[in-house]
Write a protein that holds these residues in place. Sequence first.
Motif, PDB file in Angstrom:
ATOM      1  N   GLY A   1      86.163 -27.092  58.178  1.00 21.28           N
ATOM      2  CA  GLY A   1      85.012 -26.869  58.563  1.00 21.28           C
ATOM      3  C   GLY A   1      84.338 -28.272  58.518  1.00 21.28           C
ATOM      4  O   GLY A   1      83.419 -28.755  59.354  1.00 21.28           O
ATOM      5  N   GLY A   2      84.397 -29.119  57.587  1.00 23.83           N
ATOM      6  CA  GLY A   2      83.764 -30.310  57.184  1.00 23.83           C
ATOM      7  C   GLY A   2      84.385 -31.156  58.440  1.00 23.83           C
ATOM      8  O   GLY A   2      83.546 -32.064  58.933  1.00 23.83           O
TER       9      GLY A   2
ATOM     10  N   ALA B   1      81.548 -33.007  65.676  1.00 23.30           N
ATOM     11  CA  ALA B   1      80.119 -32.717  66.405  1.00 23.30           C
ATOM     12  C   ALA B   1      79.314 -33.890  66.238  1.00 23.30           C
ATOM     13  O   ALA B   1      78.568 -34.330  67.150  1.00 23.30           O
ATOM     14  CB  ALA B   1      79.737 -31.490  65.908  1.00 23.30           C
ATOM     15  N   THR B   2      79.422 -34.445  65.112  1.00 22.83           N
ATOM     16  CA  THR B   2      78.584 -35.666  64.741  1.00 22.83           C
ATOM     17  C   THR B   2      78.810 -36.739  65.240  1.00 22.83           C
ATOM     18  O   THR B   2      78.132 -37.704  65.947  1.00 22.83           O
ATOM     19  CB  THR B   2      78.475 -35.696  63.318  1.00 22.83           C
TER      20      THR B   2
ATOM     21  N   SER C   1      88.251 -35.859  62.641  1.00 21.66           N
ATOM     22  CA  SER C   1      86.913 -35.482  63.395  1.00 21.66           C
ATOM     23  C   SER C   1      87.097 -36.409  64.752  1.00 21.66           C
ATOM     24  O   SER C   1      86.862 -35.726  65.747  1.00 21.66           O
ATOM     25  CB  SER C   1      85.720 -36.046  62.405  1.00 21.66           C
TER      26      SER C   1
ATOM     27  N   TYR D   1      78.607 -26.158  66.138  1.00 18.55           N
ATOM     28  CA  TYR D   1      78.687 -27.087  64.787  1.00 18.55           C
ATOM     29  C   TYR D   1      77.247 -27.987  64.813  1.00 18.55           C
ATOM     30  O   TYR D   1      77.322 -28.386  63.696  1.00 18.55           O
ATOM     31  CB  TYR D   1      79.873 -27.722  64.689  1.00 18.55           C
ATOM     32  N   LEU D   2      76.573 -27.911  65.778  1.00 16.14           N
ATOM     33  CA  LEU D   2      75.352 -28.859  65.638  1.00 16.14           C
ATOM     34  C   LEU D   2      74.143 -27.888  65.125  1.00 16.14           C
ATOM     35  O   LEU D   2      74.377 -26.838  65.056  1.00 16.14           O
ATOM     36  CB  LEU D   2      74.870 -29.050  67.096  1.00 16.14           C
ATOM     37  N   LYS D   3      73.468 -28.943  64.379  1.00 17.21           N
ATOM     38  CA  LYS D   3      72.355 -28.259  63.459  1.00 17.21           C
ATOM     39  C   LYS D   3      71.262 -27.333  64.425  1.00 17.21           C
ATOM     40  O   LYS D   3      71.202 -28.111  65.406  1.00 17.21           O
ATOM     41  CB  LYS D   3      71.662 -29.414  62.763  1.00 17.21           C
TER      42      LYS D   3
ATOM     43  N   ASP E   1      80.513 -35.677  55.317  1.00 15.63           N
ATOM     44  CA  ASP E   1      81.166 -34.255  55.959  1.00 15.63           C
ATOM     45  C   ASP E   1      82.705 -34.128  55.487  1.00 15.63           C
ATOM     46  O   ASP E   1      83.056 -33.213  55.225  1.00 15.63           O
ATOM     47  CB  ASP E   1      80.727 -34.189  57.258  1.00 15.63           C
TER      48      ASP E   1
ATOM     49  N   GLU F   1      69.519 -36.222  66.077  1.00 11.07           N
ATOM     50  CA  GLU F   1      69.424 -34.913  66.369  1.00 11.07           C
ATOM     51  C   GLU F   1      69.399 -34.730  67.903  1.00 11.07           C
ATOM     52  O   GLU F   1      69.214 -33.529  68.347  1.00 11.07           O
ATOM     53  CB  GLU F   1      68.881 -34.146  65.438  1.00 11.07           C
TER      54      GLU F   1
ATOM     55  N   THR G   1      82.352 -30.233  61.598  1.00  9.55           N
ATOM     56  CA  THR G   1      81.158 -30.687  61.579  1.00  9.55           C
ATOM     57  C   THR G   1      81.183 -32.313  61.809  1.00  9.55           C
ATOM     58  O   THR G   1      80.296 -32.726  62.520  1.00  9.55           O
ATOM     59  CB  THR G   1      80.432 -30.396  60.445  1.00  9.55           C
TER      60      THR G   1
END
Length: 498
Positions: A241-242, A248-249, A77, A451-453, A69, A398, A245
């Motif tokens: 954006g990366g 959030a991870t 991040s 930003y989560l899937k 990401d 997840e 993301t």
Amino acid sequence: MTVERSAGGSSFGTGTGLFRRMPIEHLTEAPKGSSLVKSLSLFQLTAIGVGGIIGAGIFSLAGVVANEDAGPAVLISFLIAGVASAAAAFSYAEFAGLIPRAGSAYTYGYAVLGEFVGWCIGWDLILEYTAIVAVVAIGISGYFNYLVNQMGWNLPHWMLGAAGTHDPGKTVGQTGHVVDLFAVVLCLFIAWLLTQGIRNAARFETFVVALKVVVVLIIIAFGVFHISKSNYTPFMPKGLGGAFTGAATVFFAVFGYDAMSTAAEESKDSQKHMPKAIIYSLAISMVLYVLACLVLTGMVNYKSIDTKSPFSSAFTSVGMNWLGTVIACGAIIGILTVMFTFMLGVTRVWYTMSRDGLLPKYFSGTSHKHHVPTRVTWIVGVASALLAGFVPIGTAAELTNIGILSAFVVVCIAVIVLRYRQPDLQRGFRCPWVPVVPAVGVIASIWLITYLKWETWMRFAIWFVVGCGVYFFYSRYHSLLAPESEPVVFSPPAPPAG
């Protein structure tokens, strides 16, 4: 003292229906008859906090996020996640200095925003803390496999499980793996350790945390001499954006203090020590995270990072095989502390919800010998073992984050509400710049949630619907605040200073 109720609900609390709540004045003392033992010092609390924060975030997720990401911006991040976490940490610290009860975000939400809000947070934390234990166990298993391979051995294919490939896109059937046996054993070991009493478990945790910090310092000290500036270009291969993301991870890697705060009733002086432990543990961890990320992405181009064992592979690539082996050993030992902290957290949340009548009283039973909630500990141990053994790391991951972020939102809002509702309450620690700092925590957490899937949202929604069913068909009628329940016995509120 015994508190009577009116016909319409609790006369000692305010709010009705879904928003009935226990008064803060009756929560400033540990509950009368609590079977949990006060034995944790400030040093041990800080160690548990550091143990929960530093772990898979450095040894596993840093490499995954950089590779997939954020690139070298994995540093950004962690900083983004750290800012959001810090804003929430101050809010947690204020409540920890005010309410010396087990349960953390569940208890704080229950006391300020009402029973249903508290229930939702507690129900979510039960799932997410359990999933975090499983994710961490799978991450350790990757380092264990690396270590075994370095010794010239190859583990049987069947015992590597879906985590054997560390490819979330593959299932057990596709890879031919059956069960991640090492991850299963780890989950059951941590459950057994927690059943041996909080004093013995905390001693083990403190010792292992010290070893882990030493390993991280070794990584930084040796790795800085093998940094190539060219590896930092491009710094943001996928733009901001990366980085978001990635934030959030990795977010679940920077909030171990939340799980640590669930042990408030087992602290020797919770109202003084818990706020300090929250802030100390986050500050120490963020410094180590930033330095470790700089070293990793400086040693290896982000496209070439081994997502299974990033640091061990990085040092092997520069001819320091022996250090790669040391790091693998340190990762296996050190990440155990994350499992310890979050399994401790989920068992205390579950225990407290049961004690409050929102879950069957069976789960609030404690061991007569060790004074810990043994029943829920073994249930969580087995559940996390099943997740770790048969579910790929990506799928298990997840299940995390959205509930934790929601808990942060609730705690930050609760600080603002309580500050205006009861500004004169004695607080062991006061969150600075209210409402600005808690508002930053709310906004940052909601932003990260976006930003989560979609898979994370779907699993969260399903768990939430199940939880609503449990609450409306069981919990609301068995709660200590329900009109038909037995009168509640509280310790008297602490007298004002002076």
